[in-house]
Design an enzyme around this catalytic site. Structure first.
Site, PDB file in Angstrom:
ATOM      1  N   VAL A   1       0.843  -1.190   0.000  1.00 42.29           N
ATOM      2  CA  VAL A   1       0.000   0.000   0.000  1.00 42.29           C
ATOM      3  C   VAL A   1       0.881   1.243   0.000  1.00 42.29           C
ATOM      4  O   VAL A   1       1.871   1.304   0.729  1.00 42.29           O
ATOM      5  CB  VAL A   1      -0.924   0.018   1.245  1.00 42.29           C
ATOM      6  CG1 VAL A   1      -1.829   1.244   1.218  1.00 42.29           C
ATOM      7  CG2 VAL A   1      -1.742  -1.262   1.322  1.00 42.29           C
ATOM      8  N   CYS A   2       0.511   2.223  -0.813  1.00 44.27           N
ATOM      9  CA  CYS A   2       1.167   3.525  -0.814  1.00 44.27           C
ATOM     10  C   CYS A   2       2.673   3.369  -1.078  1.00 44.27           C
ATOM     11  O   CYS A   2       3.082   2.662  -1.980  1.00 44.27           O
ATOM     12  CB  CYS A   2       0.866   4.232   0.509  1.00 44.27           C
ATOM     13  SG  CYS A   2       1.211   5.999   0.554  1.00 44.27           S
ATOM     14  N   THR A   3       3.503   3.984  -0.267  1.00 42.71           N
ATOM     15  CA  THR A   3       4.944   3.911  -0.485  1.00 42.71           C
ATOM     16  C   THR A   3       5.523   2.541  -0.130  1.00 42.71           C
ATOM     17  O   THR A   3       6.717   2.311  -0.330  1.00 42.71           O
ATOM     18  CB  THR A   3       5.682   4.993   0.317  1.00 42.71           C
ATOM     19  OG1 THR A   3       5.419   4.818   1.712  1.00 42.71           O
ATOM     20  CG2 THR A   3       5.234   6.388  -0.106  1.00 42.71           C
TER      21      THR A   3
END
Length: 208
Positions: A98-100
């Protein structure tokens, strides 16, 4: 089914809590929180989560879920975390980020030449680590599934639920969560947010 939720210092809480709430209630799932060592792990905005198992005591996973962090540059320098991800991901049926968190997978050599997404502010960094960067909210490629920024982790987990079980189950989970977003502002995308807000957040994210 062992679903391993990865914890590390200064990670973003919603990146892991959103997928956890989406997946962990299913009767097939045995959720595990893993970190460098058993015990408390402090998130980037102060929330503390608890690791059930240390990296050294966990060598396989059915599903691996990797969160991002607003301090993702610091996480990229965590050699123990990166090495463990590189070792355990090949054992998993699914690896999700998720995300970074996708930058961690890329640093571990798991996204080289593969399509993946991440938070809009760090797309260049993801590309620099060898991924074929996409702008979709959720990207599925083989046994890897990646999500864009923070809240996209719920979308990713619902997508994964449909793959693991079926669409009926995924829709039932969505209804149980009452996940029907109607945000008060239309600024949730870099393409729609005011330019000064985009600039300020890009600076915050890329400064680590």
């Amino acid at each position: 089914m062992d679903v391993v939720f990865v914890l590390y210092d200064q990670m973003t809480a919603l990146d892991i809590v959103g997928p956890y709430e989406t997946l962990a209630g299913h009767h097939d799932v045995q959720p595990l929180f893993a970190a460098a060592q058993v015990g408390p792990v402090r998130c980037d905005n102060g929330l503390t989560l608890h690791a059930d198992v240390g990296f050294d005591d966990l060598s396989t996973a059915d599903v691996l879920v990797v969160p991002g962090s607003s301090r993702w540059l610091r996480a990229l320098d965590d050699e123990q975390l990166i090495a463990w991800l590189a070792a355990i991901s090949p054992t998993a049926t699914w690896t999700a980020a998720v995300c970074t968190g996708s930058t961690l997978l890329a640093k571990a050599g798991l996204l080289t030449g593969r399509p993946a997404t991440t938070h809009w502010a760090v797309r260049d960094a993801l590309a620099a680590h060898g991924a074929d960067v996409r702008t979709e909210r959720v990207v599925v490629d083989g046994d890897v599934i990646t999500a864009a920024g923070v809240s996209a982790g719920i979308d990713m987990a619902l997508t994964l639920a449909a793959i693991l079980w079926d669409e009926w189950t995924a829709q039932a989970i969505q209804l149980a969560l009452e996940y029907d977003p109607r945000p008060p502002f239309d600024s949730g995308s870099v393409d729609k947010a005011p330019a000064d807000i985009v600039a300020a957040l890009r600076n915050a994210f890329t400064s680590g």
